[in-house]
Design an enzyme around this catalytic site. Structure first.
Site, PDB file in Angstrom:
ATOM      1  N   HIS A   1       0.826  -1.215   0.000  1.00 35.94           N
ATOM      2  CA  HIS A   1       0.000   0.000   0.000  1.00 35.94           C
ATOM      3  C   HIS A   1       0.862   1.266   0.000  1.00 35.94           C
ATOM      4  CE1 HIS A   1      -3.961  -1.901   0.523  1.00 35.94           C
ATOM      5  NE2 HIS A   1      -3.317  -2.791   1.250  1.00 35.94           N
TER       6      HIS A   1
ATOM      7  N   ASP B   1      -0.592  -5.188   5.921  1.00 32.94           N
ATOM      8  CA  ASP B   1      -1.618  -6.022   5.296  1.00 32.94           C
ATOM      9  C   ASP B   1      -1.427  -6.107   3.783  1.00 32.94           C
ATOM     10  OD1 ASP B   1      -2.319  -3.252   5.163  1.00 32.94           O
ATOM     11  OD2 ASP B   1      -4.304  -3.840   4.457  1.00 32.94           O
ATOM     12  N   GLU B   2      -1.999  -7.158   3.212  1.00 35.28           N
ATOM     13  CA  GLU B   2      -2.127  -7.342   1.764  1.00 35.28           C
ATOM     14  C   GLU B   2      -0.807  -7.106   1.029  1.00 35.28           C
ATOM     15  OE1 GLU B   2      -6.813  -6.304   1.101  1.00 35.28           O
ATOM     16  OE2 GLU B   2      -5.446  -4.605   1.139  1.00 35.28           O
ATOM     17  N   VAL B   3       0.261  -7.716   1.517  1.00 33.65           N
ATOM     18  CA  VAL B   3       1.563  -7.589   0.860  1.00 33.65           C
ATOM     19  C   VAL B   3       1.678  -8.682  -0.197  1.00 33.65           C
ATOM     20  CG1 VAL B   3       4.061  -7.589   1.178  1.00 33.65           C
ATOM     21  CG2 VAL B   3       2.583  -6.665   2.966  1.00 33.65           C
TER      22      VAL B   3
ATOM     23  N   GLU C   1      -2.345  -9.952   8.837  1.00 34.02           N
ATOM     24  CA  GLU C   1      -1.605 -10.735   7.847  1.00 34.02           C
ATOM     25  C   GLU C   1      -0.164 -10.993   8.244  1.00 34.02           C
ATOM     26  OE1 GLU C   1      -4.428  -8.500   4.988  1.00 34.02           O
ATOM     27  OE2 GLU C   1      -3.798  -8.387   7.060  1.00 34.02           O
TER      28      GLU C   1
END
Length: 542
Positions: free
Chosen positions: A279, A339-341, A391
């Site tokens: 992000h 998150d969301e890597v 995560e």
């Protein structure tokens, strides 16, 4: 009779505000009557006993009086100034009637406020702050007592709600005894200001709404992939190249200080989130070589992925950047994301592949762990605490023992069990993503989410610091954020403040409808929560 039984008996009648029901003001006026739930507080206090006996409150003579003036401070004085118009009407047209009502001579003229621990002008709320208070209204005598200033603020909000206007135009308050404290110390609201910019005045309006629903943490997701509206003094190129518009769509250092101060005066902490290593697209425009170059075969393909965790320059930058953040934001905590890597770009990059072999790593989650450990060491070295998304733990990374993990994905019950079993302090937000909208009374689903509904020992559940409701910004900006949040967020506010046993949406509906009308009267564009109905004072425009 127990407090909870008393509450149930009080709330058993469900009604629409404005309907012709019990006349709590004993007036013969034939217009819209005072609702059965008028003067009922939201969120529900821990112990709440009220009687039909009431007394008038003299708006013309009313004042807040410190039992001990030496205990006062600017936070308290400003709260007095703020709550007077909230109790007696923000502007003349919000009053029910324009009649020349004159309060009787035995009307209440003051609220006595007893603060046990003297407050200071510079006090800042903390996770461990004491927000408990007692409120006793007996005839024309009223006393609010609290150990700390933050409890006084919560008690003032409750007092402002239990005063209501009767059918003859006078303000009244019922004999009431309240003993109250929050169930959870962390009652947060995330706002995303990267995907759509939200102006400072709108953020402040939302802080007012948060205080009036007893939220105490503004989780400011200030930057993300789409834009970087934070105005950095040390790295101005990131702002100039990463913001939608570096002149109009940024939060200056002064803006941020003003928001922090506005929140502080309302007992609200501001926790900034600078999410990485993913992000971070907007960071890369103004900070060369920060992001990972993605490859197709043996050549860069012009795309960029997460922050490059290999070069030392990455951590030199992070230390300098987060030093600036630590100096600007006074709260003990920062949210560091995680998150969301996506590992795809890391997998394609030969520098990272070589680094993995050098370190003996066998999975890319170890690269993430390496990055996060370095970042946590930097932030910890600045004397700050840290929160991360789940995560990081899900990918098998081992982080510092004092890390706070925020659970946001589906299957939260199993995740809460796992994270708390590992010994991490935990926040829940899965149930309360208000950016997901649906037709009808979706607030009931938010109200029904119980953070302790997972398999875990008492010791595990003691690790739950609280929770957060989230408003992500894909389809929200200053035109609709207030109405989309409120009063749906109020349901979350009661879940995080009130006792676990206060969990019936059926019993809550009439109180929430009343509270929604209270917010409308106070100037918020709070949307209806039920089908046809009305408020005695409808929203009159901005």
């Amino acid at each position: 009779m127990s407090s909870f039984v008393g509450i149930i008996l009080l709330l058993i009648a469900v009604e629409i505000p404005g309907s012709f029901q019990h006349d709590r003001g004993h007036s013969k006026f034939r217009g819209p009557q005072v609702s059965q739930t008028a003067g009922t507080p939201w969120p529900m206090p821990l112990s709440y006993h009220t009687q039909a006996t009431f007394t008038y409150v003299d708006a013309g003579e009313f004042k807040f009086t410190d039992v001990d003036e030496s205990s006062s401070c600017s936070i308290l004085e400003e709260a007095y100034n703020r709550y007077f118009p909230l109790i007696f009407g923000r502007r003349p047209e919000t009053l029910f009637f324009k009649s020349s009502f004159k309060a009787p001579t035995d009307a209440m003229t003051e609220l006595m406020v007893k603060l046990e621990k003297p407050c200071k002008d510079t006090d800042y709320p903390m996770l461990e702050s004491d927000e408990s208070y007692t409120l006793d209204v007996n005839g024309n005598q009223a006393m609010l007592s609290a150990s700390e200033i933050w409890g006084v603020l919560r008690g003032l909000e409750t007092f402002s709600q239990i005063v209501y206007q009767s059918n003859d135009g006078g303000f009244v308050v019922n004999n009431t005894q309240i003993v109250d404290k929050p169930r959870f110390n962390h009652r947060g609201m995330l706002l995303d200001t990267s995907r759509h910019f939200i102006s400072v005045p709108i953020l402040m309006t939302n802080l007012d709404a948060m205080a009036q629903n007893k939220f105490n943490v503004f989780h400011w997701h200030i930057v993300d992939d789409p834009s970087f509206p934070y105005q950095s003094e040390k790295f101005p190129k990131i702002t100039n190249m990463g913001a939608y518009d570096p002149e109009t769509h940024v939060y200056t250092q002064t803006d941020i200080k003003n928001i922090i101060e506005y929140a502080r005066m309302r007992g609200i902490r501001v926790v900034p989130e600078f999410d990485s290593p993913g992000h971070t697209s907007s960071w890369g425009y103004g900070q060369p070589d920060l992001l990972t170059k993605c490859y197709t075969g043996s050549q860069p393909n012009g795309q960029f992925g997460p922050v490059n965790p290999v070069p030392n320059s990455t951590y030199v930058f992070l230390k300098s950047f987060f030093t600036e953040i630590a100096q600007l934001f006074p709260d003990h905590y920062m949210h560091l994301g995680g998150d969301e890597v996506s590992f795809a770009c890391w997998q394609s990059n030969p520098e990272i592949t070589s680094f993995m072999k050098k370190m003996g790593y066998t999975s890319y989650s170890q690269i993430e762990e390496y990055y996060m450990q370095n970042l946590l060491n930097i932030v910890g070295g600045l004397g700050k605490g840290y929160q991360i998304w789940q995560e990081v733990i899900d990918n098998g990374a081992k982080v510092r023992a004092d890390t706070v993990v925020e659970v946001w994905k589906a299957g939260w019950e199993a995740e809460m069990e796992k994270v708390t079993k590992l010994g991490y302090k935990t926040l829940l937000s899965t149930c309360w993503y208000l950016n997901y909208i649906s037709y009808g009374s979706d607030w009931m689903a938010y109200y029904g989410c119980e953070p302790f509904n997972f398999n875990g020992t008492d010791a595990q559940k003691q690790l739950i610091q609280g929770g957060e409701t989230c408003m992500w910004g894909e389809y929200v900006d200053g035109t609709n954020v207030i109405s989309r949040l409120w009063p749906r967020a109020s349901a979350v506010g009661e879940r995080l403040w009130s006792a676990k046993e206060i969990n019936s949406a059926f019993l809550a509906q009439s109180r929430l409808t009343e509270h929604r009308c209270r917010m409308v009267r106070r100037g918020f564009q709070a949307e209806p929560i039920t089908g046809p109905g009305f408020c005695r004072e409808e929203f009159g425009g901005v």
